[in-house]
Design an enzyme around this catalytic site. Structure first.
Site, mmCIF file in Angstrom:
data_model
loop_
_atom_site.group_PDB
_atom_site.id
_atom_site.type_symbol
_atom_site.label_atom_id
_atom_site.label_comp_id
_atom_site.label_asym_id
_atom_site.label_seq_id
_atom_site.Cartn_x
_atom_site.Cartn_y
_atom_site.Cartn_z
ATOM 1 N N SER A 238 0.838 -1.195 0.000
ATOM 2 C CA SER A 238 0.000 0.000 0.000
ATOM 3 C C SER A 238 0.881 1.256 0.000
ATOM 4 O O SER A 238 1.804 1.360 -0.807
ATOM 5 C CB SER A 238 -0.958 -0.049 1.195
ATOM 6 O OG SER A 238 -1.987 0.885 1.032
ATOM 7 N N ASP B 168 -5.454 -3.352 -3.167
ATOM 8 C CA ASP B 168 -4.503 -3.045 -2.095
ATOM 9 C C ASP B 168 -4.017 -4.324 -1.397
ATOM 10 O O ASP B 168 -4.803 -5.132 -0.899
ATOM 11 C CB ASP B 168 -5.204 -2.137 -1.080
ATOM 12 C CG ASP B 168 -4.242 -1.461 -0.127
ATOM 13 O OD1 ASP B 168 -3.317 -2.144 0.352
ATOM 14 O OD2 ASP B 168 -4.409 -0.258 0.132
#
Length: 621
Positions: free
Chosen positions: A376, A487
Site C-alpha cells: 500500500s 490493495d
C-alpha cells in the site's frame, strides 16, 4: 631397506595427520573439553569419507551408523513432513551431524546431502562405544550437543520459513555469464578485495594452481594422477582462509567443473551490454540443482537490460554493480554472506508518511538497506527509496504539488477514477523496471480473482505500486492479465515473511503504521443512514454535528480486520529483527496534509530506538 624407509615415512605422515586432526577437533565445542590424549585417540578412529556435490549422505528413515564431522565442504539438512520437504539448515566446516545414531537405534530424522564436494570424518557406533567406556566425559559433550540440536530444530519447526544459516567460511565460484570472460575476472578481483575487509581471503584460478602444483595440475580429471593432491591442496588453503573465491575458466574445463563442485554460491558475472546468450560454464551451473546461482551485472551507469539476462536463467537472486559505486559491491558481499539488511514498510494510508522519517533515521545511523519492500503506501515509500532518491528528494516528491489524490467520479467501480494517483506515480517513479533498480525491491497486491497475494518483483515499477495502493471502493482495481489487483493490505499489510525469504539469515526491519485497535469517533445511529442527511448537517451551521465514520475510514478498517491476528503473529516471530511502531495515532484515513507532521516525529522515535537497541552496531566495521 627401501620398503622399511617407505613404511616409516607413511607412519610419520599418519601421525602428523592425526595430530592435525586432533588440533581441528580442539576447535569444535563437542570435542574441545576433552584432553589431548583423548582427542588423539578419537582422531585415530575417524574414517575419511568423500561425498560429491549433490550426493545424499543418508536419508530420513535410514538406520544410523555413526556421527559425521565436516572437514571441508557444505551439507544441507532437510526433513519431510506432511508430504513436503523443508530445508532446515546448512552445515559447514567443523559441524557435526548424525550424532543421534551414537546413542539410540532410532532411524535418521532428516535427510542430508552434499551441497558441494565435501570431505567428512566418520565416527562409527562401535568405535564411539569403545571410546565411551574409557572416556566418560564424552557423555557430557554428547548431551550438550543433543540439547543444542533439539533446541535449534524446535525453533526451525516453529518458524514457517526456510533457514539457510550463513556459512562461517564461504567459497564463491565466479563464472562468466555469456561468453565474455572479462567481467568475471574483474568481479573475482573486486570481490576478493571486499571480502578481505572481514578476514583472510584467497582468489584462486587455474594459473595460480599451476604455479603452485605444476603445469596441467588444474585440469586433472577425477581419478587421474595428481587430482587427489589438487583437492588436498585446495582443502588446506580453504582451512586457512575465511573465504575462497574460485575463478572458473571461460570454457567448460575440468578446472571449471571443480570450481562449481567447491562452491557454496556461484556468481554469474556479465556486462549488461553484452550478448545475454547462456555460456558453457554457466549452463552447467544452472543445470546443477544443488548449486545456488546468482547473477551479477556490471553497468557503466544506471542498470538496464536486466530482463534480457534474467529470461531463461533460473536464478536465486541478481545484483547490480555500477561503475564507480563501491556501495554496490558492499551490498553484494552482504547479500551472499548472509549479512544483508531488508526494510519492509507497512500500509496505513497517510500514516505511511512516518516511513520517511524512519528511512532518514536509518540512513543517518549507517544502517545499510539492501532490499526494500512494502504494501500500500509502504510500497510508494519503498519505491522512492529504491529508485535512489535521497531524503530531501523523497520528501519533496511526496509532499510538493501533490494536491488532491481522490478525483470523484460516478461510483460504479470506485468513488475515484484513480487518474490523479496514476499520473503522480508515473511522474515520481518514472518508467524504470523493477529488475533495473539498483537495489532489490518488491511490493504486494491482492488478487480478487484468486484470493491470494501477488508479489511484484519484475516489470514496470509504477503500475506495480499502483496495484498495491488500490484501496477497494476508493480506487479502481488494476487489471494485470486475468487478475484484478487491489490493495495488498487486504492479505499482507507488513510483508516481513517475504522479506525474510529474500535476506535469508540477514536482518529484517519491519515498520508498522497501522494500530491493531483504534477507536472510531461516532454517535449511535439507526439502521438506515442517509448520506444526504449527514452531508446536510455538515453544511448547516445551526445543526448539531453527527460524528460518523467516513467511507475511507470504513473501507480501510474493513480491509485490515482479517489481518490483525496474522499481522501480530508475523511481526512477533523471528521473521523480524527490529520492529518499529512510530507514533501515528489520531490521523484520519485521508488526512495527507496532517501526515507531514509524522515525518519528524517518526525520525526522533527511530533514532531513539536505534540508540537504545544497539541494532545499528551490527553494521559497524
Amino acid at each position: 631397506m627401501r620398503a622399511v624407509r617407505r613404511s616409516a615415512r607413511l607412519a610419520t605422515m599418519q601421525d602428523q595427520s592425526q595430530r592435525d586432526l586432533s588440533m581441528f577437533l580442539a576447535g569444535i565445542p563437542f570435542f574441545a573439553p576433552l584432553g589431548e590424549a583423548t582427542r588423539l585417540e578419537i582422531a585415530g578412529h575417524l574414517e575419511p569419507l568423500h561425498v560429491p556435490a549433490g550426493e545424499v549422505l543418508f536419508r530420513q528413515g535410514d538406520t544410523g551408523d555413526g556421527l559425521y564431522l565436516v572437514a571441508s565442504g557444505r551439507l544441507r539438512v532437510t526433513a519431510e513432513a506432511d508430504g513436503h520437504e523443508r530445508m532446515l539448515y546448512d552445515l559447514g566446516r567443523g559441524a557435526i551431524v548424525g550424532e543421534m545414531a551414537l546413542l539410540t537405534d532410532r532411524p535418521r530424522a532428516a535427510t542430508v546431502h552434499a551441497v558441494r564436494d565435501s570431505d567428512l570424518r566418520v565416527l562409527r557406533v562401535p568405535a564411539f562405544r569403545s571410546l565411551l567406556e574409557r572416556n566418560p566425559a564424552l557423555v557430557l559433550g554428547m548431551m550438550r550437543l543433543l540439547a543444542d540440536r533439539l533446541a535449534s530444530v524446535d525453533r526451525l519447526l516453529i518458524a514457517d520459513r526456510r533457514q539457510a544459516m550463513p556459512p562461517a567460511r564461504l567459497t564463491i565460484a565466479v563464472v562468466a555469464a555469456g561468453h565474455n570472460p572479462r567481467p568475471a575476472a574483474q568481479l573475482a578481483g573486486a570481490l576478493a578485495g571486499q571480502l578481505a575487509h572481514a578476514g583472510p581471503v584467497l582468489r584462486v584460478d587455474a594459473g595460480m594452481v599451476e604455479r603452485e602444483l605444476g603445469p596441467g595440475a588444474a585440469q586433472r580429471q577425477p581419478g587421474e594422477a595428481g587430482r587427489a593432491e589438487l583437492t588436498e591442496w585446495l582443502h588446506a588453503v580453504e582451512r586457512s582462509h575465511d573465504h575462497m573465491v574460485y575463478q572458473a575458466d571461460t570454457a567448460d574445463t575440468a578446472w571449471s567443473r571443480l570450481c562449481l563442485s567447491q562452491a557454496d554460491v556461484v556468481l554469474l558475472a556479465a556486462s549488461a551490454g553484452d550478448d545475454p546468450a547462456v555460456g558453457p560454464v554457466e549452463a552447467r551451473a544452472l543445470a546443477t540443482p544443488s548449486l545456488r546461482c546468482e547473477l551479477a551485472l556490471l553497468h557503466p551507469a544506471e542498470p538496464s537490460r536486466t530482463s534480457l539476462w534474467l529470461n531463461g536463467r533460473g536464478l536465486a537472486d541478481h545484483h547490480h554493480l555500477r561503475d564507480g559505486r563501491p556501495e554496490d559491491l558492499a551490498r553484494l558481499v552482504r547479500m551472499i554472506t548472509g549479512t544483508g539488511c531488508g526494510l519492509v514498510l507497512g500500509g496505513g494510508g497517510p500514516r505511511g508518511f512516518a516511513h520517511l522519517g524512519v528511512m532518514r533515521a536509518l540512513e543517518d545511523a549507517g544502517v545499510p538497506i539492501d532490499v526494500v519492500g512494502g504494501t500500500s503506501i509502504g510500497a510508494i515509500m519503498a519505491g522512492v527509496f529504491a529508485v535512489g532518491m535521497d531524503d530531501a528528494q523523497r520528501v519533496k516528491a511526496l509532499t510538493d504539488k501533490v494536491g488532491r489524490l481522490i478525483t470523484l467520479t460516478l461510483p460504479m467501480v470506485a468513488v475515484s477514477s484513480g487518474r490523479r494517483v496514476d499520473r503522480l506515480l508515473a511522474e515520481r517513479l518514472g518508467s524504470v523496471a523493477i529488475e533495473d533498480l539498483p537495489r532489490r525491491f518488491f511490493c504486494v497486491s491482492a488478487s480478487l480473482n484468486r484470493a491470494e497475494e501477488i508479489v511484484h518483483e519484475r516489470g514496470p515499477l509504477w503500475p506495480a505500486v499502483r496495484a498495491s495502493v488500490s484501496l477497494p471502493g476508493i480506487f479502481p482495481p488494476v487489471c494485470d492479465g486475468e487478475d484484478l489487483l487491489v490493495d495488498g493490505a487486504a492479505l499482507n499489510n507488513v510483508p516481513a515473511d517475504l522479506m525474510r525469504g529474500r535476506v535469508g539469515s540477514g536482518s529484517v526491519i519491519a515498520v508498522s503504521v497501522s494500530p491493531a485497535v483504534e477507536p472510531l469517533v461516532t454517535v449511535p445511529f439507526g439502521p438506515g443512514l442517509s448520506g444526504w442527511r449527514v452531508f446536510g448537517r455538515r453544511l448547516n451551521p445551526f445543526a448539531s454535528p453527527q460524528p460518523v465514520p467516513n467511507i475511507a475510514d470504513i473501507v480501510t478498517r474493513s480491509t485490515s480486520l482479517s489481518q490483525v491476528r496474522h499481522r501480530q503473529a508475523a511481526l512477533d516471530d523471528d521473521h523480524v529483527d527490529l520492529l518499529l511502531r512510530p507514533p501515528v495515532a489520531g490521523l484520519g484515513a485521508l488526512d495527507f496534509k496532517g501526515a507531514v507532521a509524522l515525518i519528524d516525529a517518526s525520525y526522533a522515535y527511530t533514532a531513539q530506538t536505534l540508540a537504545t537497541s544497539g541494532f545499528a552496531q551490527r553494521f559497524v566495521g
